[in-house]
Design an enzyme around this catalytic site. Structure first.
Site, mmCIF file in Angstrom:
data_model
loop_
_atom_site.group_PDB
_atom_site.id
_atom_site.type_symbol
_atom_site.label_atom_id
_atom_site.label_comp_id
_atom_site.label_asym_id
_atom_site.label_seq_id
_atom_site.Cartn_x
_atom_site.Cartn_y
_atom_site.Cartn_z
ATOM 1 N N THR A 14 -9.752 58.759 -14.285
ATOM 2 C CA THR A 14 -8.956 60.195 -13.715
ATOM 3 C C THR A 14 -9.891 61.434 -14.224
ATOM 4 O OG1 THR A 14 -7.072 59.175 -13.278
ATOM 5 C CG2 THR A 14 -6.919 61.465 -13.533
ATOM 6 N N ASP A 59 -13.261 52.805 -11.276
ATOM 7 C CA ASP A 59 -11.952 53.180 -11.316
ATOM 8 C C ASP A 59 -11.337 51.908 -12.437
ATOM 9 O OD1 ASP A 59 -8.877 52.687 -10.701
ATOM 10 O OD2 ASP A 59 -9.408 54.058 -9.025
ATOM 11 N N SER A 60 -10.561 52.439 -13.306
ATOM 12 C CA SER A 60 -10.142 51.257 -14.478
ATOM 13 C C SER A 60 -9.426 50.229 -14.021
ATOM 14 C CB SER A 60 -9.599 52.293 -15.602
ATOM 15 O OG SER A 60 -8.408 52.586 -15.337
ATOM 16 N N THR A 91 -7.221 55.425 -17.714
ATOM 17 C CA THR A 91 -6.136 55.180 -18.517
ATOM 18 C C THR A 91 -5.324 53.974 -18.041
ATOM 19 O OG1 THR A 91 -4.524 56.195 -16.866
ATOM 20 C CG2 THR A 91 -5.336 57.705 -18.985
ATOM 21 N N ASP A 92 -5.510 53.286 -16.879
ATOM 22 C CA ASP A 92 -4.956 51.989 -16.498
ATOM 23 C C ASP A 92 -5.188 50.874 -17.335
ATOM 24 O OD1 ASP A 92 -3.387 53.441 -14.543
ATOM 25 O OD2 ASP A 92 -4.629 52.727 -12.729
ATOM 26 N N GLN A 274 7.825 40.018 -23.434
ATOM 27 C CA GLN A 274 7.819 41.011 -22.410
ATOM 28 C C GLN A 274 8.212 42.525 -23.180
ATOM 29 O OE1 GLN A 274 10.210 39.963 -18.793
ATOM 30 N NE2 GLN A 274 9.304 37.752 -18.968
ATOM 31 N N CYS A 275 8.864 42.359 -24.190
ATOM 32 C CA CYS A 275 9.464 43.606 -24.753
ATOM 33 C C CYS A 275 8.317 44.422 -25.277
ATOM 34 C CB CYS A 275 10.476 43.302 -25.971
ATOM 35 S SG CYS A 275 11.964 42.397 -25.518
#
Length: 339
Positions: A14, A59-60, A91-92, A274-275
C-alpha cells in the site's frame, strides 16, 4: 548526520500504491515519489540511503515463500555495502515475511526494519511518510541486531508481530512479547529485550512450496472433508488452529482419525491457538490430552506467522520429523520463550 548507509528495498504494498479503476495497486517510481515528499520537509539531514525497487512489485496478499527468499537474497547480496536495511512491504503478510527473514538472516547482526502504510504515500493524509523516515533513522542510528517491524510508534520483534487491525494506523502489535521500543518525542529502546550479536548462519536453501498447511477448528467440523490434504506429496507439516489454550474437540472422531492418519504419515502436526494473546498449554484441559496422545506439538507462545515460517525453515533444511518436532520449541532468534 549519521555516516551510515542504508538500503531501502521497495517490494510493493500500500505504501507505494495509487488508485486505479480496480482499486489500489502497486506502481513504479517510489524513489522519485519519496524524494519529492522529503524535499523541503526538514533541515536535519536524513541518513544516506539508496533505494532498490523490485522489477515486479508485489501486492502482499500474493506473497509466497519464494518471495521471502527473493527479499533475503537482495539483502545478502549487499550485506557488506550497507549498515542497515529498510524493507517496504504490504501489511497483509508483513508479519509472515518478517518472521521468515528472522530465520533466513540469522547472524546478519544489522538492523532490518520492515514497515509499510495503511494509506499510500501519494495521498495528502497518510501514515507512510513518518513510518519510512523513522525506519530510516532506526536502521542508521540504533543497535538492532535483528529483524523488526516498525509501525505507528511501535518497534517490535518481527517474529513476534501480528497484524491485528485492518484499518487502524496501529495495525501491528506484539501480543505475547513486549515492544522492543517506542517512538514519540524521543526514541526509546528497551535494551534488555534486544537480541545480541549471533554467529553468522544464513539460510540459502529453497523453501518447499505447499509443505505447510493450516486448518482452523470450528464447531461440528468433519475431519473427513480434509483427508485429501494427506495425498499431497509436499505436505510435511500441518498447523491446527485450536481453541483457547490449545483445546481440540476430542469427541470429534472424524477429526481425531484425520490427525492420526497425518501423524502416521510423518506429518508434523502443530497446535497453535486461535486466540491472539496467550500461550498453548496442551493438556491443561482433559480434551487437550487427545493432542498429547497423538504427538501433536504445542506451539507454546509462537505466533501463527512464526510457527508457519519456522516450519518452512526447518523442512527446507531436510530435517527428520522428530527433529522438526523438537526444534520447533527451541528459540532460534527470539521467536519463542525458553521451554
Amino acid at each position: 548526520m549519521s555516516d551510515k548507509r542504508i538500503l531501502i528495498v521497495y517490494t510493493g504494498g500500500t505504501i507505494g500504491m495509487r488508485k486505479s479503476d480496480r482499486g489500489y495497486q502497486p506502481v513504479e517510481g517510489f524513489a522519485d515519489l519519496l524524494a519529492k515528499r522529503l524535499e523541503g520537509r526538514t533541515l536535519t539531514p536524513l541518513p544516506q540511503y539508496d533505494l532498490i525497487e523490485f522489477e515486479t512489485l508485489i501486492d502482499s496478499a500474493n506473497v509466497t515463500p519464494a518471495d521471502w527468499s527473493q527479499i533475503a537474497a537482495c539483502i545478502l547480496k549487499r550485506k557488506d555495502s550497507y549498515d542497515g536495511f529498510v524493507i517496504l512491504h504490504g501489511t497483509d503478510t508483513m508479519a509472515y515475511t518478517a518472521s521468515a527473514l528472522s530465520f533466513i538472516l540469522m547472524g546478519l547482526n544489522k538492523p532490518v526494519i520492515f514497515t509499510g502504510a495503511q494509506i499510500p504515500l501519494i495521498e495528502l493524509r497518510n501514515d507512510a511518510f513518518s513510518n519510512v523516515v523513522t525506519s530510516l533513522i532506526l536502521a542508521a542510528d540504533y543497535s538492532l541486531n535483528e529483524v523488526c517491524i516498525y509501525f505507528n510508534g511501535r518497534i517490535m520483534r518481527g517474529n513476534r508481530s501480528r497484524k491485528l487491525k485492518s484499518a487502524g494506523f496501529d495495525a501491528f502489535n506484539s501480543p505475547n512479547f513486549p515492544w522492543l521500543g517506542t517512538v514519540g518525542i524521543d526514541i526509546t529502546l528497551h535494551e534488555g529485550l534486544l537480541l545480541g550479536p549471533m554467529m553468522e548462519n544464513f539460510h540459502q536453501n529453497d523453501f518447499l512450496q505447499h509443505s505447510v498447511a493450516q486448518l482452523q477448528l470450528y464447531p461440528g467440523m468433519d475431519g473427513a472433508m480434509f483427508r485429501a490434504m494427506l495425498q499431497s506429496e509436499n505436505l510435511k507439516a500441518l498447523i491446527i488452529l485450536s481453541y483457547g489454550v490449545g483445546n481440540p474437540p476430542d469427541s470429534n472422531q472424524s477429526l481425531i482419525q484425520f490427525l492420526e492418519e497425518a501423524s502416521a504419515q510423518g506429518i508434523v502436526v502443530v497446535n497453535v491457538s486461535q486466540c491472539v494473546q496467550g500461550r498453548v498449554v496442551q493438556g491443561a484441559y482433559a480434551s487437550g490430552d487427545a493432542f498429547n496422545r497423538l504427538g501433536v506439538v504445542p506451539a507454546t507462545d509462537l505466533t501463527l506467522e512464526a510457527a508457519f515460517t519456522k516450519l518452512h525453515y526447518l523442512i527446507s533444511q531436510g530435517r527428520a520429523t522428530e527433529d522438526i518436532r523438537a526444534q520447533l520449541r527451541v528459540p532460534y532468534c527470539g521467536e519463542c520463550d525458553e521451554n
